[in-house]
Design an enzyme around this catalytic site. Structure first.
Site, PDB file in Angstrom:
ATOM      1  N   TYR A  86       0.852  -1.402  -0.351  1.00 57.07           N
ATOM      2  CA  TYR A  86      -0.264   0.057   0.039  1.00 57.07           C
ATOM      3  C   TYR A  86       1.208   1.196  -0.099  1.00 57.07           C
ATOM      4  O   TYR A  86       0.927   1.900  -0.748  1.00 57.07           O
ATOM      5  CB  TYR A  86      -0.892   0.346   0.906  1.00 57.07           C
ATOM      6  N   GLU A  98       1.748   6.097  -6.941  1.00 54.22           N
ATOM      7  CA  GLU A  98       0.179   7.524  -7.192  1.00 54.22           C
ATOM      8  C   GLU A  98       0.848   8.735  -7.316  1.00 54.22           C
ATOM      9  O   GLU A  98       0.043   9.873  -8.515  1.00 54.22           O
ATOM     10  CB  GLU A  98      -0.841   7.548  -6.211  1.00 54.22           C
TER      11      GLU A  98
END
EC number: 4.2.1.134
Length: 229
Positions: free
Chosen positions: A153, A160
């Site tokens: 994550y 991102e």
């Protein structure tokens, strides 16, 4: 007269969730398998056109995933709404706003990396959820679903953020989503993305904290048995 078992509300809910998780598992498994086969067939060249090859299916899977907010809201899925909202909107913004709107970004390697991370997490998560609905649980799968996100994550968030960073010059050049408002006001979208970039890491803290708390609660049910001496 009593209703047949498959018509009772709790069975209908379980059947619906099982089908939903199965569809998502099949979609993400297809994406991951397609990316793997393409990489071994074409090497690094396959990374450049990842979005053109599987972008539509990825968009479909992520769009369907918004149903999870409705599941939580109406109570058919037991989870917290805000952390799930952060996770889903994070992907929707990156996929549809940052990547889909800029063709130049679609050819970046970071898109392939992001898709690998997202699909790894989702294949495990949906497998675990699908089996849990029908009362099946495996200690290894439970541990994996509650642990795999810990290293991946944060890497997703970094990827991102890098995708946003790489997209900024194109948003600045083409003026995508930048617009003028009445009273001499305007929205310069690269500034919006820079603000969102900071919010991305703040959201990561809340999501990570929630997932870690959830992990402790779930794994408490699956203690590691010590061997007797």
């Amino acid at each position: 007269m009593a209703l047949p078992a498959w018509l009772q509300p709790r069975y209908r809910k379980s059947a619906y969730l099982f089908i939903y998780y199965l569809i998502q598992f099949c979609g993400h498994s297809w994406i991951f398998t397609n990316m793997t086969v393409r990489f071994f067939s074409f090497g690094k060249d396959s990374m450049v056109d990842t979005f053109y090859a599987i972008g539509l299916v990825m968009q479909l899977c992520q769009s369907i995933s918004l149903l999870e907010l409705l599941h939580i809201y109406v109570g058919i899925e037991s989870s917290f709404l805000f952390p799930r909202f952060l996770q889903l909107t994070e992907r929707i913004i990156i996929l549809f706003v940052v990547i889909t709107s800029q063709e130049e970004v679609q050819e970046k390697y970071v898109v392939c990396v992001l898709f690998i991370f997202w699909n790894l997490l989702d294949m495990v998560r949906y497998t675990y959820s699908m089996l849990s609905v029908i009362g099946m649980s495996y200690t290894v799968l439970t541990w994996l679903s509650q642990t795999l996100w810990m290293p991946i994550y944060p890497l997703c968030v970094l990827a991102e953020a890098f995708a946003i960073y790489q997209s900024l010059p194109y948003f600045e050049s083409f003026g995508t989503y930048s617009t003028k408002l009445p009273f001499d006001l305007s929205i310069y979208f690269p500034y919006v993305l820079k603000i969102y970039l900071m919010m991305l890491f703040i959201g990561m803290y809340f999501t990570y904290s929630h997932l870690y708390s959830e992990r402790r609660e779930v794994l408490r049910v699956f203690p590691v048995k010590k061997k007797k001496m």
